[in-house]
Design a protein around this motif. Structure first.
Motif: not given
Length: 448
Positions: A136-155
């Motif tokens: 469509e020669k536009v810049t209207y379209y994008g993406i959205e994350r619909i999953t809830y994500v919480n990441v825990i880093e463990i060392k």
């Protein structure tokens, strides 16, 4: 037991991915019976087992993720053998996996509003949005994350003790306005040499045809699993040789070989075709000897002329450190022996000492306190190019120790005693180790 074991094995696989593109095991935080605590409703985050165990037996950075729920105010605290924190999810470098599938989904948006219909993984969503924009020669379209994500880093750091270590990670959050919480147990395991194999090695210590040697990094049994589930209803040495990275000789095994000698082939540090062998000889095992972890590590202080973080032939070293970080004491006498496939000329070149063959050079080995353990003076006019470098460091009733090979003993502070001990001379140990010991404690190459 089988379910618990399957869970742990699944976690080992899921948590072993690299940071650049790691997989994160979804943490099953299910609603349990509600309970009143301090006047607030608390929902315990739980799963099908009575506790959630994260199992590791190698140092590293691991990741887990909470399930797809709109948790808010997530707080992570850690104690014991583990550090943990909440980190931002980055779709460019992270993928959340469950049963081999990417669980994070995206919708394509039009002017900020999600389009109804298909959901996509991250890469497909980007391609789809670009296709709409290009069509469509536009810049209207994008993406959205619909999953809830919480990441825990463990060392988790290396375990240099003779037993498994335990830590906890507490996760607190809010869900639909209610407080939720759960505590995860983290096990940092060690592998123990099977009892009969230790007895065999001691009995055949001096056998010329088939000498008894324990190869560190071989197979043994898990300290954690045997503590939790036992050794089996009958003694079966084959079943107790199924766990990799054996580094520990147990108290019980030492009791069985009192008065005998024991040799352990510790490891080989490799660099190309170069290899340095280290082994430990325990002399006349003393009654009351407790378990010992023979985890050997090394480090290198060198001049990186290419600036690429890789040791090259034109680089030179300042010092090399090697040894054992465990604090278990060997009650009797022991020897740490290092064999190098280089001669004294090559040793000198690695230290960047451009001198004539009639020069005399002294190499020092110092302990972690900067105190001289031993030294070797080499007269290069008598150099034997057919003789490779080897070293023997002797000790008794002490920890195995951690040492540094260098050209100078650290200067003594005013008022202090000179740290030189006059200990017997030994060959300048690990110049070759300098070449190979870019492998650190977290990435050691165990000899097969």
């Amino acid at each position: 037991m089988k379910k618990a074991l399957a869970l742990v094995l699944a976690l080992v696989l899921a948590l072993s991915m690299a940071v650049s593109a790691f997989a994160v095991e979804l943490l099953p935080l299910e609603k349990a019976d509600e309970a009143v605590e301090d006047g607030k409703t608390v929902i315990n985050l739980c799963n099908a087992w009575d506790r959630y165990v994260i199992y590791v037996d190698l140092a590293g950075t691991y990741y887990i993720a909470l399930d797809d729920q709109p948790y808010t105010d997530v707080v992570v605290t850690a104690n014991g053998c583990v550090d943990a924190k909440l980190v931002e999810f980055d779709p460019e470098t992270m993928v959340v996996m469950e049963d081999g599938k990417d669980m994070v989904k995206y919708a394509v948006t039009y002017k900020g509003e999600a389009l109804e219909g298909e959901v996509y993984d991250y890469e497909t969503a980007k391609v789809t949005a670009k296709a709409y924009n290009d069509a469509e020669k536009v810049t209207y379209y994008g993406i959205e994350r619909i999953t809830y994500v919480n990441v825990i880093e463990i060392k988790v750091a290396n375990n240099f003790s003779a037993h498994y270590e335990e830590g906890t990670i507490k996760v607190e959050a809010k869900l639909a306005g209610k407080a939720v919480a759960n505590t995860l147990t983290v096990i940092n395991d060690v592998t123990i040499f099977e009892y009969e194999e230790v007895k065999w090695a001691a009995k055949n210590h001096d056998d010329k045809v088939n000498p008894g040697v324990l190869q560190l990094g071989a197979w043994g049994y898990s300290d954690y699993f045997t503590a939790e589930y036992g050794y089996g209803w009958e003694y079966d040495e084959d079943l107790l040789r199924l766990h990799p990275f054996a580094l520990v000789v147990s108290t019980t095994a030492f009791r069985a070989i009192e008065g005998q000698d024991l040799k352990l082939n510790v490891l080989a540090f490799d660099f190309g075709e170069f290899e340095m062998d280290v082994h430990v000889d325990l002399k006349d095992i003393v009654a009351g000897q407790k378990g010992v972890n023979f985890f050997c590590v090394a480090d290198l202080d060198w001049n990186d002329k290419n600036g690429n973080g890789v040791f090259n032939a034109n680089d030179t070293i300042n010092s090399v450190s090697f040894g054992f970080k465990g604090d278990q004491v060997v009650k009797g006498a022991y020897e740490i022996v290092v064999d190098l496939p280089i001669d004294y000329y090559e040793l000198r070149e690695l230290f960047g000492l451009k001198v004539e063959e009639d020069d005399i050079i002294t190499y020092y080995v110092i302990d972690e306190n900067g105190k001289e353990v031993c030294h070797e003076t080499v007269d290069y006019k008598d150099l034997d190019l057919t003789k490779n470098v080897a070293v023997t460091v002797k000790g008794e009733n002490d920890t195995l120790g951690y040492y540094t090979l260098c050209l100078e003993v650290p200067a003594v502070e005013e008022g202090e005693e000179n740290p030189n001990t006059g200990a017997e001379s030994v060959v300048g140990v690990v110049a070759a180790l300098a070449v190979v010991s870019v492998a650190t404690a977290a990435a050691v190459s165990l000899k097969k």
